[in-house]
Design a protein around this motif. Structure first.
Motif, short mmCIF file in Angstrom:
data_model
loop_
_atom_site.label_atom_id
_atom_site.label_comp_id
_atom_site.label_asym_id
_atom_site.label_seq_id
_atom_site.Cartn_x
_atom_site.Cartn_y
_atom_site.Cartn_z
N LEU A 69 0.84 -1.19 0.00
CA LEU A 69 0.00 0.00 0.00
C LEU A 69 0.88 1.25 0.00
O LEU A 69 1.80 1.37 0.80
CB LEU A 69 -0.87 -0.03 1.26
N THR B 141 -11.34 -2.30 -6.54
CA THR B 141 -10.70 -2.23 -5.21
C THR B 141 -9.23 -1.89 -5.43
O THR B 141 -8.73 -1.97 -6.55
CB THR B 141 -10.76 -3.58 -4.48
N TRP B 142 -8.57 -1.54 -4.35
CA TRP B 142 -7.12 -1.31 -4.43
C TRP B 142 -6.46 -2.56 -4.99
O TRP B 142 -5.68 -2.50 -5.94
CB TRP B 142 -6.57 -0.98 -3.04
N PRO B 146 -3.71 -2.13 -7.96
CA PRO B 146 -3.16 -1.14 -7.01
C PRO B 146 -2.69 0.17 -7.65
O PRO B 146 -3.01 1.25 -7.15
CB PRO B 146 -1.99 -1.90 -6.38
N THR B 149 -5.59 2.63 -8.47
CA THR B 149 -6.16 3.32 -7.31
C THR B 149 -5.19 4.39 -6.81
O THR B 149 -5.60 5.53 -6.53
CB THR B 149 -6.46 2.31 -6.19
N GLU B 150 -3.92 4.04 -6.72
CA GLU B 150 -2.96 5.02 -6.17
C GLU B 150 -2.80 6.22 -7.10
O GLU B 150 -2.69 7.36 -6.64
CB GLU B 150 -1.63 4.33 -5.90
N ALA B 358 -2.93 -4.93 2.19
CA ALA B 358 -3.91 -3.89 2.47
C ALA B 358 -4.65 -4.12 3.77
O ALA B 358 -5.22 -3.20 4.34
CB ALA B 358 -4.91 -3.82 1.32
N VAL B 363 -7.06 1.31 3.50
CA VAL B 363 -7.05 1.14 2.05
C VAL B 363 -8.26 1.80 1.41
O VAL B 363 -9.35 1.79 1.98
CB VAL B 363 -6.97 -0.37 1.70
N ASP B 365 -10.87 1.56 -1.37
CA ASP B 365 -11.50 0.72 -2.39
C ASP B 365 -12.54 1.59 -3.07
O ASP B 365 -13.62 1.84 -2.53
CB ASP B 365 -12.16 -0.51 -1.75
#
Lengths: 517, 517
Positions: A69, B141-142, B146, B149-150, B358, B363, B365
């Motif tokens: 993360l 979701t993350w 990943p 999302t980031e 996560a 996190v 999502d």
């Protein structure tokens, strides 16, 4: 601006004064530089090569990245650059997409992606999206881009026929359809139309008396949509289903639940299960069928017996971006009575110019068929996909996946350590490792399979699957759905599952033996 | 299948037997042919050339097509083809896009498109969309992607800072943002969060007691979103605004309306007007500001005085696809308290695999921040746009349009036959032809301007504008917002308006004279 990091150095570009053109070095004050055809051609070729290269090597990436993360946020500056970072900002950005972003993605197009649900890509749909983004019209009314609205009307009928939907849901049969983003959106539209049509009968203040019914196997998008539409959380009825009935919804149980609500003074509103139309009719309910995934299979005549009972539904939705090569996002919604949808979702304002040609005619303004006003020209990619692959092409695609899933299923069945936990649905196999007797009941079996999934997915270069918990039973899900998946990937995946299971069972035997000592 | 028509001839391709590959002639049973890198490269270049050519000649199309309802539906077959129509189905389809579709579109990217609202395109955003469609990940979701999302978390903070939003709405300040499709979606999310947070206080069954307030100038997306969320139609309060106050919302009137509702036992829920925070606070209301259009201007420091009062809003949305070169669709939503959004829109299911990394962390999502679960990787294009143009590039874009609109406005003001009917908002000029005295009051003036707009838009090769009705006054709207619009297009547009007005007035004079005889 925060400390520049990888890829964000300003390369000595001036920080003040005139706005520099992105690529040429010459002063070009016009906004039109942002849509320069020559720049588009040059950068466009780069992007096409980028994507083609990605397709060629997507199988080399681990499907699921091994990242923590915050891994990407930590690498990026805290502020947007004030000016393009170099004379080739686009090239630099593309390199960062490749070097920073791709390694951190879950590769849904990878041939070993068996998780969640399919997101079948095709070259044609990807390029259809590119065309839509390039042309960038906003067909919120017919007049706001007539060809876009008309093409949408044509392709939803094409798609409906390809899926063997009842004509009553299509324009050619008095109903009609639209292309939205996602199932949630489609279900929400149907629920709002159902809600308003019901409230018109019983009194507009009685929203608290509306009840929605679905099976406990229904996707949680349904719950979410009902909640957004203001249906009270206590008024969802998830009818329990059981493993010995293959998790099918029982008409008797639905009837009992509806009757209990009626006895309590509540009103039936929405039922997503088409096969239970008769029960729904007795209570005047709106029947919506959402088939985000499975419905795609109905392009194949051999699956058409599954359609029985849906002739009389009020609305129907399916995600063409799941399994019909249409790329995200593309959910088709059909309704029997478009006027009910428009009554619930319509807006009318002076400033929306009605074309003279459209006045007085039965014009379709798609802004009144959905949650959103602004919308994309999604029909273009669907048109291209259907024309370039044909309905037979989609059938071939679906059949190949079903065949691979059947092959996976038979391997599971042939290994006594495993069991198939639910009837295979098309290309989705749910299975688990049986728990050795000495380890005890369901709880231990669930824990065992949780660990199995963890180890299967940890392999990196191996398959990536997901899980489900149904009726207290934890199971692994192997969803064959990536366009690039071939028989060999499915075979490899099974091999990894077997290997990890063997090693896991061995470890547990040893632990038991250790404890026994 | 219906009679084949233009572009749909099957070219002798076999109708039975194995599914033919689309382009090569060799049998390729694998689904992977749908993602063939070589085919993608070849077809991709075609598409890039197609779009580049479109940008080069979009100014040659009439902005608004002269077509009748049904013009395209009549030309297309009733069913999708069963097989690709030829060995170059893609090329044939592209030709049909050019020959059948383009002439029937309203060309939002045309330099003479002054209607509705801007949909500023850029090459970089169009290609960002192409990349997103090509990579086709689903970051719900993350863990499901990943990096996607980031990157979204990074760019909403970048965008928020570029727009001078309060830090409390950004991740860096404890809030957070997301990229959705449209304003309607963003407003709906905010209303549902506001609704649920209020119902948690007053009792979950009291949805019928919630009231939403907005000015009568608020976009009807707000009404629509409130309706979808189950707010009763009688519980919208559109506070009247007046021309002599430049249609601004009066805090005193808002307070009076809220107090009247409280006295009647109702509860305040949502107020879209940030400047009226103090009034809202007194009633514990959630304040959402939607600035689908105007907010883009706040990338420019000289417009920042307009931000006063929004520091304390609960949520904020703006369409980056309007004026910030981000192409459709891209609406950013920021909230002060993400947990309230997640409480209202969150879903939790066993089968969503939480990444071990996560677990236990905070996190994000994004499926829990919006109406939809499936979502596109929109952050990519925003990242590319901000990096390739920089915040200064966006400022230059906005300023050029504001300058052109100011120039148009001054021309209107310099012509005594016309009046500017509302203060120019950034690049939007609302104006009308004054009605000659002998023609009488407002009604005649409205009719005159209705005819003026009709004639302006009928020119074909000329400008395309839209209209608004505010406070009973019909006005023409000239929204400068197309990327390709240059000073000369605005000058030409004004010339057309003057010419048409002169001819219209002449005709009316003649009619009056005729009647007088």
């Amino acid at each position: 601006m925060a400390t520049p990091c990888h890829g964000y150095v300003n390369n000595g570009a001036p920080q003040n004064g005139v706005v520099l053109p992105v690529e040429t070095g010459a002063v070009q004050p016009q906004n039109s530089r942002f849509l320069d055809p020559a720049a588009f051609r040059r950068q466009g070729y780069q992007v096409i090569n980028f994507i083609a290269d990605y397709y060629a090597r997507v199988g080399d990436y681990p499907v699921h990245p091994n990242v923590n993360l915050g891994f990407l946020r930590r690498q990026l500056p805290a502020d947007a650059p004030s000016r393009p970072e170099s004379s080739d900002a686009f090239g630099a950005a593309l390199r960062d997409v490749r070097d920073l972003t791709l390694p951190g993605l879950t590769h849904w197009q990878g041939p070993r992606h068996f998780a969640h649900f399919p997101a079948s890509s095709s070259t044609v749909a990807a390029l259809g999206e590119a065309l839509t983004a390039g042309i960038n019209v906003v067909p919120f009314t017919w007049a706001a881009s007539p060809a876009a609205t008309e093409l949408e009307m044509v392709v939803v009928d094409w798609l409906g026929k390809a899926l063997h939907l009842p004509e009553s849901l299509m324009f050619c049969g008095g109903g009609g359809g639209t292309l939205l983003g996602t199932s949630c959106e489609a279900i929400l539209c149907a629920i709002v139309a159902a809600r308003d049509s019901k409230l018109a009968d019983i009194g507009s203040r009685r929203i608290g008396d509306l009840v929605v019914y679905c099976s406990d196997q229904t996707h949680f998008a349904f719950r979410k949509a009902a909640h957004i539409a203001g249906i009270h959380r206590d008024n969802y009825r998830e009818i329990a289903t059981y493993r010995d009935n293959m998790f099918a919804l029982s008409p008797a149980e639905l009837h009992a639940a509806m009757q209990a609500d009626v006895d309590a003074g509540l009103t039936t509103a929405v039922d997503p299960i088409g096969e239970l139309r008769a029960v729904a009719d007795a209570h005047g309910a709106w029947v919506h069928v959402d088939a985000a995934y499975a419905r795609s299979a109905l392009v194949c005549p051999e699956f058409c017996h599954l359609i029985a009972g849906t002739e009389a539904v009020d609305s129907f939705s399916m995600n063409a971006h799941r399994w019909l090569l249409a790329n995200t996002d593309c959910c088709a919604l059909w309704v029997r009575t478009p006027s009910l949808l428009v009554a619930a979702l319509g807006t009318e304002q002076e400033y929306i110019l009605k074309d003279a040609a459209a006045e007085g005619h039965d014009v379709v303004d798609y802004k009144d068929w959905s949650v959103t006003l602004t919308r994309r020209f999604r029909a273009l990619k669907v048109w291209l996909v259907l024309r370039c692959y044909g309905v037979e092409g989609l059938r071939g695609h679906v059949r190949a996946h079903v065949r691979m899933a059947a092959s996976f299923e038979s391997k599971v069945q042939a290994d006594a350590r495993f069991e198939v936990t639910a009837t295979r649905q098309f290309a989705l196999v749910c299975f688990r490792l049986r728990s050795p007797e000495k380890l005890g009941g369901e709880k231990a079996a669930n824990e065992l399979n949780r660990r199995l999934l963890e180890e299967v997915n940890a392999a990196g270069s191996g398959p990536y699957m997901s899980s489900a918990m149904v009726g207290g039973i934890y199971m692994l899900r192997c969803a064959v759905g990536s366009t690039l998946t071939e028989e060999r990937h499915v075979n490899e995946a099974w091999k990894v599952v077997q290997d990890r299971a063997a090693s896991l069972l061995r470890k547990m035997e040893n632990t038991c033996r250790g404890v026994a000592k």
